[in-house]
Write an enzyme that holds these catalytic residues in place. Structure first.
Site, PDB file in Angstrom:
ATOM      1  N   CYS A   2       9.337  -4.842 -13.431  1.00 56.45           N
ATOM      2  CA  CYS A   2      10.633  -4.701 -14.107  1.00 56.45           C
ATOM      3  C   CYS A   2      10.608  -3.624 -15.188  1.00 56.45           C
ATOM      4  CB  CYS A   2      11.011  -6.014 -14.767  1.00 56.45           C
ATOM      5  SG  CYS A   2      10.985  -7.407 -13.657  1.00 56.45           S
ATOM      6  N   ARG A  27       8.093   2.250 -11.051  1.00 56.73           N
ATOM      7  CA  ARG A  27       7.361   1.020 -11.324  1.00 56.73           C
ATOM      8  C   ARG A  27       7.570  -0.023 -10.223  1.00 56.73           C
ATOM      9  NH1 ARG A  27       5.900   0.468 -16.679  1.00 56.73           N
ATOM     10  NH2 ARG A  27       6.079  -1.774 -16.513  1.00 56.73           N
ATOM     11  N   TRP A  75      12.066  -6.628 -10.545  1.00 57.53           N
ATOM     12  CA  TRP A  75      11.145  -6.857  -9.434  1.00 57.53           C
ATOM     13  C   TRP A  75      11.050  -8.373  -9.300  1.00 57.53           C
ATOM     14  CZ3 TRP A  75       6.221  -8.959  -8.482  1.00 57.53           C
ATOM     15  CH2 TRP A  75       5.572  -8.484  -7.332  1.00 57.53           C
ATOM     16  N   ASN A  99      11.687  -8.601 -19.170  1.00 56.17           N
ATOM     17  CA  ASN A  99      10.486  -8.398 -18.338  1.00 56.17           C
ATOM     18  C   ASN A  99       9.520  -9.531 -18.650  1.00 56.17           C
ATOM     19  OD1 ASN A  99      11.587  -5.989 -17.603  1.00 56.17           O
ATOM     20  ND2 ASN A  99      10.095  -4.697 -18.650  1.00 56.17           N
ATOM     21  N   GLY A 100       8.811 -10.014 -17.639  1.00 57.81           N
ATOM     22  CA  GLY A 100       7.832 -11.077 -17.885  1.00 57.81           C
ATOM     23  C   GLY A 100       8.270 -12.370 -17.222  1.00 57.81           C
ATOM     24  N   GLU A 483     -11.780   1.797  -1.315  1.00 56.75           N
ATOM     25  CA  GLU A 483     -10.629   2.454  -1.943  1.00 56.75           C
ATOM     26  C   GLU A 483      -9.803   3.225  -0.902  1.00 56.75           C
ATOM     27  OE1 GLU A 483      -8.927   2.228  -4.432  1.00 56.75           O
ATOM     28  OE2 GLU A 483      -7.857   4.114  -4.628  1.00 56.75           O
ATOM     29  N   LYS A 487      -5.845   2.546  -0.038  1.00 57.91           N
ATOM     30  CA  LYS A 487      -4.826   3.601  -0.098  1.00 57.91           C
ATOM     31  C   LYS A 487      -4.038   3.623   1.196  1.00 57.91           C
ATOM     32  CE  LYS A 487      -5.297   4.401  -3.201  1.00 57.91           C
ATOM     33  NZ  LYS A 487      -4.997   3.938  -4.491  1.00 57.91           N
ATOM     34  N   GLU A 490      -1.712   0.438   1.626  1.00 56.95           N
ATOM     35  CA  GLU A 490      -0.588   0.220   0.704  1.00 56.95           C
ATOM     36  C   GLU A 490       0.562   1.189   0.925  1.00 56.95           C
ATOM     37  OE1 GLU A 490      -2.462   2.102  -3.400  1.00 56.95           O
ATOM     38  OE2 GLU A 490      -0.814   0.718  -3.581  1.00 56.95           O
ATOM     39  N   HIS A 506     -22.673  -8.016  11.835  1.00 58.32           N
ATOM     40  CA  HIS A 506     -22.539  -9.418  11.428  1.00 58.32           C
ATOM     41  C   HIS A 506     -21.119  -9.929  11.626  1.00 58.32           C
ATOM     42  CE1 HIS A 506     -26.585  -9.250   9.853  1.00 58.32           C
ATOM     43  NE2 HIS A 506     -26.271  -8.091   9.314  1.00 58.32           N
ATOM     44  N   LYS A 603       4.250  -0.543  -9.630  1.00 58.86           N
ATOM     45  CA  LYS A 603       3.217   0.323 -10.189  1.00 58.86           C
ATOM     46  C   LYS A 603       2.358  -0.429 -11.196  1.00 58.86           C
ATOM     47  CE  LYS A 603       0.984   4.069 -11.093  1.00 58.86           C
ATOM     48  NZ  LYS A 603      -0.103   4.366 -10.137  1.00 58.86           N
TER      49      LYS A 603
HETATM   50  O1  M6R Z   1      -2.733  -0.154 -13.957  1.00 57.58           O
HETATM   51  P1  M6R Z   1      -3.987  -0.700 -13.349  1.00 57.58           P
HETATM   52  O2  M6R Z   1      -5.037   0.323 -13.149  1.00 57.58           O
HETATM   53  O3  M6R Z   1      -4.504  -1.889 -14.114  1.00 57.58           O
HETATM   54  O4  M6R Z   1      -3.534  -1.232 -11.946  1.00 57.58           O
HETATM   55  C1  M6R Z   1      -4.414  -1.921 -11.117  1.00 57.58           C
HETATM   56  C2  M6R Z   1      -3.866  -2.020  -9.718  1.00 57.58           C
HETATM   57  O5  M6R Z   1      -2.635  -2.716  -9.727  1.00 57.58           O
HETATM   58  C3  M6R Z   1      -3.648  -0.660  -9.065  1.00 57.58           C
HETATM   59  O6  M6R Z   1      -4.805   0.102  -9.080  1.00 57.58           O
HETATM   60  C4  M6R Z   1      -3.181  -0.835  -7.616  1.00 57.58           C
HETATM   61  O7  M6R Z   1      -4.186  -1.406  -6.850  1.00 57.58           O
HETATM   62  C5  M6R Z   1      -2.733   0.509  -7.034  1.00 57.58           C
HETATM   63  N1  M6R Z   1      -1.414   0.402  -6.490  1.00 57.58           N
HETATM   64  C6  M6R Z   1      -3.602   0.993  -5.952  1.00 57.58           C
HETATM   65  O8  M6R Z   1      -3.214   2.239  -5.507  1.00 57.58           O
END
Ligand code: M6R
Length: 608
Positions: A2, A27, A75, A99-100, A483, A487, A490, A506, A603
Site C-alpha cells: 500500500c 510498490r 494491496w 498502510n499496515g 536467485e 527472478k 516472479e 536424490h 515491491k
Molecule cells: O526490500 P527487501 O530487500 O527486504 O525485500 C525482500 C524481498 O521481498 C525481495 O527481495 C523480493 O524477493 C524481490 N521481489 C525479489 O526480486
C-alpha cells in the site's frame, strides 16, 4: 504494498495526489482512491478497483480545485480488491488512508455498534474508532486519532482528514513508514520519498509512536503520550532521474543496465585496491570488536536472503574460525534459535521496511546481539533501528524484481567480511585477490552486459513457451541459481526451482523431460569437472540444457552455451546472476507480461 500520499497547501490537491500515487505504483497495488476537501466542507471521494488509470477516468468527471486531500494505493489483505474495500474509508466526517494491519480489528469492531460497515477491511474499523471519539466534539481530530491509536494492536501508517477541518491532516505511524515533506506554504505526505521528489527536498521521517498535526505552514509532532517531539528535517537524496525510466522500456531493464554504476556507488571510498584494504565506516565496530566476532547470522527475505547465502559462501573462504548462518527472516523470527554472544547479525534489506526482516532485527536486538544493516533505502526503518550499517547506495529500485540491489548487497557483505578478516590479521595476500576483483567488478559487469544482452534476448525467445525450468549450480553457483530461479518465476510466471547439482540424483533428476529446460551455472574452479559430469547425467535423460560459463573448454552438446568473456573468476557468479536477470527480463517481455509489476507481488512487503 500500500501507498499513502497527502497534500495541504494552495495548489490543486488532486493533481499532486494522482501524480504521487503514480510514483508509488511500483510498490504493487490492486485499487486506489483519493479524497479532497473544499473549504465549505464539500467532499470529493473517488475510488476504483485496478489501476490508477481507472481512478483517473472517474477523476475526469469530478475535477476539483480543492487544496487538501489524501490518497492511497491498496494491496489487498483484508477483503478482496474492490471499490468498496479501497481507501479512503469514511466514518462520519472523517476519511482515513492506512498502510499496515490492525490486528485486533475484530475485537474493536464489536465495540463500534453505531457504525454501519461497508467494507471487509480492518481500516474501516480504525476510521470508525477514530470517529467514535471525534463525532461528539469532545476531542480535536488529532486527539481523537491519538485516543483510537492507543487501543490499536498492529501496524499502521495513516493519514486522516475531516470535512469539518479542511485545513489539516493528521498522520501517525507505527511499523509502517510515513514521511512529511516540508514545502514552501505547502506540506506533503507520503509513505515513500519517491512521491515527494521534485516537490521538496526536505522531509520529516516520523518515528513509531509519533503523530503529527499537519497544516500548509506548520507541522506539530508529538508522541501518543502527548510529549512534544522536535522533529528533525532531513534531506531527500533521491532525484527525479533516479525514479524515471530514462529512455528504457522498463524499470527492470534500466536497473539491470545501471549495475556498473550502482556497484561503483557501493564501492565509492570503501575499496583501496592499491593497498589491498577495505575501509567500511558504517558498521561502527572497533578493531577489537571485529576481532571477537565468531559467528555471523545473515537475515533477509527473497533476493536479500539469496544475497546473504552467496556472501556467506565467500566470507567463510577467507575469514578463519567463523561460522555463518544465513536465514530466512519469516522463519527465523519464530525459531527458538540461540545466538552466541560473540555473534554479529547482518540485516539485509533493499527497502529497509520488510516486516519479517524488521521483526527479526528486533528479536535479535533483544538478545543483546549487535546488528548491522545492509540496506538501500536511506532513512528506512531497518536503517534507523540497526546498531550500525552499510548503505548499498544503489539508488531507488522501482521494478518489483530486485536486481541491482542483489549485486551490491553481496559485495557490501563481502566487504564487511573482509573488514573482519583484516581485523583478525588474515594475511593481505589471502584477501588481495578478492579486493582486486571487487575493484574490477563495475567494468566487468559493463562488459558482460555489452557483450551478452543481444544473445540472451535471442535465447529467451526459444524458451519462452516452456512452463517449467530447473536452475542448477554447485558451491557459489548454487545460491546464485536460487536467485536466478526466483527472478524467472516472479516475472515470467514460469515454474523455476533451483537445486544444488549434487542433489539432482536424490530426487529432482526425475523431473527431466521435454516440459522442462535446465539453466546451468558453471563457473571454472574446483568443482567444475564434477558439475560437468552432472550435466552429462541431465543430457543422458534428454534435458534441454543451457549452460553459462566462464570456462573456455566446455564442449558438451547442450542446446545453448552462454560464454562469459571475462577474467573475473572469484565473483563470476555475480556476472552469471546478471545474465539470469536479463534472461528473466527478456523471457517476460517475449511473453508480453507486465515485467515491472508482476501479478500478486509488491515491491516492499510491509505486512507479515
Ligand atoms: O526490500 P527487501 O530487500 O527486504 O525485500 C525482500 C524481498 O521481498 C525481495 O527481495 C523480493 O524477493 C524481490 N521481489 C525479489 O526480486
Amino acid at each position: 504494498m500500500c501507498g499513502i500520499v497527502g497534500y495541504v497547501g494552495d495548489k490543486n490537491a488532486q493533481d499532486f495526489l494522482i501524480s504521487g500515487l503514480k510514483r508509488l505504483e511500483y510498490r504493487g497495488y490492486d485499487s486506489a482512491g483519493i479524497v479532497t476537501l473544499a473549504d465549505k466542507g464539500d467532499v470529493t471521494l473517488l475510488r476504483a478497483k485496478g489501476k490508477i488509470a481507472n481512478l483517473e477516468e472517474k477523476l475526469a468527471k469530478n475535477k476539483r480545485k480543492d487544496s487538501i486531500g489524501v490518497g492511497h494505493t491498496r494491496w489487498a489483505t483484508h477483503g478482496e480488491p474492490s471499490e468498496a474495500n479501497a481507501h479512503p474509508h469514511r466514518a462520519g466526517d472523517i476519511y482515513l488512508v492506512h498502510n499496515g494491519i490492525i490486528e485486533n480489528y475484530k475485537e474493536l469492531k464489536g465495540t463500534l455498534k453505531g457504525h454501519e460497515f461497508k467494507s471487509e477491511t480492518d481500516t474501516e474499523v480504525l476510521v470508525a474508532l477514530i470517529n467514535s471519539f471525534y463525532k461528539d466534539g469532545k476531542y480535536s481530530l488529532v486527539d481523537a486519532v491519538v485516543q483510537a491509536l492507543k487501543l490499536v494492536k498492529g501496524t499502521y501508517g495513516i493519514a486522516v482528514v475531516s470535512s469539518k477541518k479542511p485545513d489539516e491532516i493528521v498522520v501517525a505511524r507505527s511499523g509502517s513508514p510515513l514521511i512529511i515533506g516540508v514545502g514552501n506554504g505547502e506540506t506533503l505526505i507520503a509513505s515513500d520519498a519517491s512521491a515527494l521528489v521534485g516537490h521538496t527536498k526536505r522531509a520529516i521521517y516520523l518515528n513509531d509512536g509519533e503523530v503529527a498535526l499537519v497544516k500548509k505552514d506548520s507541522i506539530e509532532v508529538k508522541t501518543l503520550n502527548a510529549e512534544p517531539v522536535s522533529a528533525k528535517v532531513e534531506e531527500i537524496e533521491t532525484n527525479l532521474s533516479a525514479i524515471q525510466k530514462g529512455g528504457f522500456e522498463h524499470f527492470m531493464l534500466k536497473e539491470i543496465m545501471e549495475q556498473p554504476d550502482s556497484l561503483a556507488e557501493t564501492l565509492r571510498g570503501r575499496i583501496d585496491a592499491k593497498n589491498a584494504r577495505v575501509h567500511l565506516g558504517g558498521p561502527g565496530l572497533s578493531e577489537a570488536e571485529l576481532r571477537k566476532i565468531k559467528h555471523l547470522v545473515i537475515v533477509g527475505c527473497g533476493t536479500a536472503y539469496h544475497a546473504g547465502l552467496l556472501a556467506g559462501y565467500y566470507i567463510e573462504q577467507f575469514t578463519p574460525e567463523i561460522t555463518i548462518e544465513t536465514v530466512i527472516a519469516s522463519e527465523y523470527r519464530y525459531r527458538s534459535a540461540y545466538i552466541p554472544k560473540d555473534s554479529v547479525a547482518l540485516i539485509v534489506s533493499q527497502s529497509g521496511e520488510t516486516a519479517d526482516t524488521l521483526a527479526c532485527l528486533r528479536e535479535i536486538k533483544k538478545q543483546g546481539i549487535k546488528t548491522i544493516g545492509i540496506v538501500n533505502a536511506i532513512g528506512s526503518t531497518i536503517a534507523r533501528e540497526v546498531d550500525g550499517g552499510t548503505y548499498v547506495h544503489v539508488g531507488p529500485e522501482i521494478s518489483v524484481a530486485s536486481t541491482k540491489a542483489f549485486t551490491s548487497q553481496v559485495i557490501a557483505m563481502v566487504m564487511f567480511g573482509l573488514t573482519i578478516a583484516q581485523a583478525k590479521g588474515v594475511k593481505p595476500g589471502i584477501l588481495k585477490p578478492y579486493i582486486d576483483e571487487i575493484d574490477k567488478m563495475p567494468k566487468a559487469i559493463e562488459e558482460t552486459l555489452d557483450s551478452l544482452s543481444k544473445k540472451i534476448k535471442e535465447i529467451s525467445k526459444k524458451y519462452k513457451d516452456y512452463e517449467h525450468s530447473i536452475y542448477l549450480g554447485r558451491d557459489i553457483a548454487y545460491p546464485t541459481s536460487m536467485e536466478g530461479a526466483l527472478k524467472l518465476k516472479e516475472v515470467s510466471y514460469i515454474d523455476a526451482n533451483a537445486y544444488a547439482f549434487g542433489e539432482l540424483k536424490h530426487g529432482p533428476l526425475a523431473l527431466v523431460d521435454d516440459r522442462f529446460f535446465e539453466m546451468v551455472l558453471l563457473p571454472k574452479g574446483a568443482l567444475y569437472d564434477k558439475a560437468v559430469s552432472n550435466i552429462q547425467e541431465v543430457l543422458a535423460r534428454g534435458g534441454h540444457v543451457i549452460v553459462m560459463t566462464n570456462a573456455d573448454n566446455f564442449d558438451l552438446p547442450v542446446e545453448n552455451i552462454i560464454k562469459i568473456p571475462t577474467d573475473i573468476e572469484i565473483f563470476v557468479p555475480i556476472l552469471m546472476n546478471i545474465i539470469s536477470q536479463l534472461f528473466a527480463y527478456y523471457m517476460t517481455v517475449a511473453k508480453g507480461l507486465n515485467v515491472d509489476q508482476p501479478r500478486n507481488l509488491a515491491k516492499s512487503v510491509t505486512v507479515e
